[in-house]
Write an enzyme that holds these catalytic residues in place. Structure first.
Site, PDB file in Angstrom:
ATOM      1  N   CYS A 141     -18.191   3.022 -17.608  1.00 51.99           N
ATOM      2  CA  CYS A 141     -17.172   2.874 -16.753  1.00 51.99           C
ATOM      3  C   CYS A 141     -17.395   4.323 -15.877  1.00 51.99           C
ATOM      4  CB  CYS A 141     -16.064   2.180 -17.063  1.00 51.99           C
ATOM      5  SG  CYS A 141     -15.065   1.660 -15.017  1.00 51.99           S
ATOM      6  N   CYS A 144     -13.848   4.792 -14.716  1.00 52.91           N
ATOM      7  CA  CYS A 144     -12.476   5.328 -15.787  1.00 52.91           C
ATOM      8  C   CYS A 144     -13.030   7.147 -15.880  1.00 52.91           C
ATOM      9  CB  CYS A 144     -12.632   4.578 -16.556  1.00 52.91           C
ATOM     10  SG  CYS A 144     -13.440   2.536 -16.453  1.00 52.91           S
ATOM     11  N   ASP A 145     -13.962   7.195 -16.269  1.00 53.62           N
ATOM     12  CA  ASP A 145     -14.598   8.710 -16.685  1.00 53.62           C
ATOM     13  C   ASP A 145     -14.845   9.530 -15.529  1.00 53.62           C
ATOM     14  OD1 ASP A 145     -13.419   7.062 -19.340  1.00 53.62           O
ATOM     15  OD2 ASP A 145     -15.618   6.657 -19.368  1.00 53.62           O
TER      16      ASP A 145
END
Ligand code: NDP
Length: 314
Positions: A141, A144-145
């Site tokens: 992701c 997200c990261d």
């Protein structure tokens, strides 16, 4: 039919942000919800290290801690949270009918409303090195990261719309994004392809497959192979993003609930209502576009409010 079968007003299947948010709302509405957590209690966020984009955590929070807090909040209002994996369902077609659910292939439960929050699982390549470095440079992701790789070089594998979108996202943070495409063309829409092709710091390598993610405690590079020439090379990188698709965890509803060809559950517009009365689909099991914790939580809330309304109208 035995009278010993447990009968519920509200059953929640799955324990990610959608499931816990549904539980908080359903418990506060006195629906006495029971939740079965599934095979991966806490859901996909438990495989993430830091969550920086969920509102309310100015310093960020690690995924497992956030899920523990959501669980505690759901329990505070009386949600009965249980270990167990739903293995079979027989969902009623009648308004007010009981939906039959089997947990771990043996325990039969009947529920008037079912809130599905079974999520989706990111697909991975299946390499040993990829699994070993999961959460230590390997991520599925970028949204997200990606932030953790700001100013660093990264590699992304995949060639669909998600991969193209994630490559564009990473290119805003990273000086160089190498995109590995296994065929000689991308699957992504033409518009998305043009976007990545016209971004200076995205390097697309066609006919290229991942051999190994390199590094001991964190990602240091990626060994790749051209599947036409057999030539191998190492691309230096500190992040390895896998964007080869997701699989919604909806197999147990096949033949009962409407779903698209990949398995994402189809709900009525502006609603979590499925094609069976009293069955609501929330989170990543029905969302292939956004797939964020906060959007999953939002649809979890919707599912519980709709379950409450449905029960009130019975
Ligand atoms: P897709 O299934 O569309 O694409 C997966 C990609 O991963 C393909 O290019 C595939 O390659 C590649 N792939 C699969 N397995 C491997 C492997 N083992 N090694 C290397 N590459 C591999 O998934 P997406 O998540 O991209 O998209 C899912 C759906 O969501 C699509 O319908 C998409 O259009 C939609 N979507 C729409 C968006 C939007 O409209 N903004 C944004 C994101 C997704 P190959 O092509 O060779 O099979």
């Amino acid at each position: 039919m035995s009278d010993n079968i447990e009968k519920l007003d509200c059953l929640i299947i799955g324990s990610g942000p959608a499931g816990y948010t549904a539980a908080i709302y359903a418990a506060r509405a006195d629906l006495k919800p029971v939740m079965y957590m599934g095979l991966e209690p806490g859901g996909q966020l438990t495989t993430t290290t830091e969550v920086d984009n969920f509102p309310g955590y100015p310093e960020g929070i690690d995924g497992p801690t956030m899920m523990e807090q959501l669980k505690a909040q759901a329990e505070r209002f009386g949600t009965d949270i249980r270990w167990g994996y739903v293995t079979k369902t027989e969902l009623s077609e009648e308004v007010g009918g009981y939906h039959k659910v089997w947990v771990d292939e043996k325990t039969e439960i009947h529920a008037k409303t079912v809130i599905i929050a079974t999520g989706a699982s990111a697909k991975y390549l299946g390499l040993e090195s990829e699994q070993r470095l999961m959460g230590f440079g390997v991520s599925a992701c970028a949204v997200c990261d990606g932030f953790f790789y700001k100013g660093q070089e990264v590699v992304l594998v995949g060639a669909g719309d998600t991969a193209a979108e994630e490559a564009s996202y990473l290119a805003k943070l990273c000086p160089k994004v190498t995109m590995l495409v296994r065929r000689d063309e991308m699957r992504a829409s033409k518009a998305m392809q043009h976007r990545v092709q016209n971004t200076d710091n995205i390097v697309i390598k066609y006919n290229t497959e991942t051999v190994e993610v390199l590094g001991e405690k964190g990602v240091e590079g990626v060994r790749v192979k051209n599947n036409q020439t057999g030539e191998e090379e190492v691309i230096p990188a500190t992040g390895f993003f896998v964007a080869i698709g997701h699989k919604p965890n909806t197999d147990i509803f096949k033949g009962q609930l409407d779903m698209d060809n990949v398995g994402y559950l189809i709900t009525k517009a502006d609603s979590t209502q499925t094609n069976r009365p009293g069955v609501f689909a929330t989170g990543d099991a029905q969302d292939k576009i956004y797939r964020q914790a906060v959007t999953a939580a939002g649809t979890g809330c919707m599912g519980a409010l709709e379950a409450e309304r449905y029960l009130a109208e019975l």
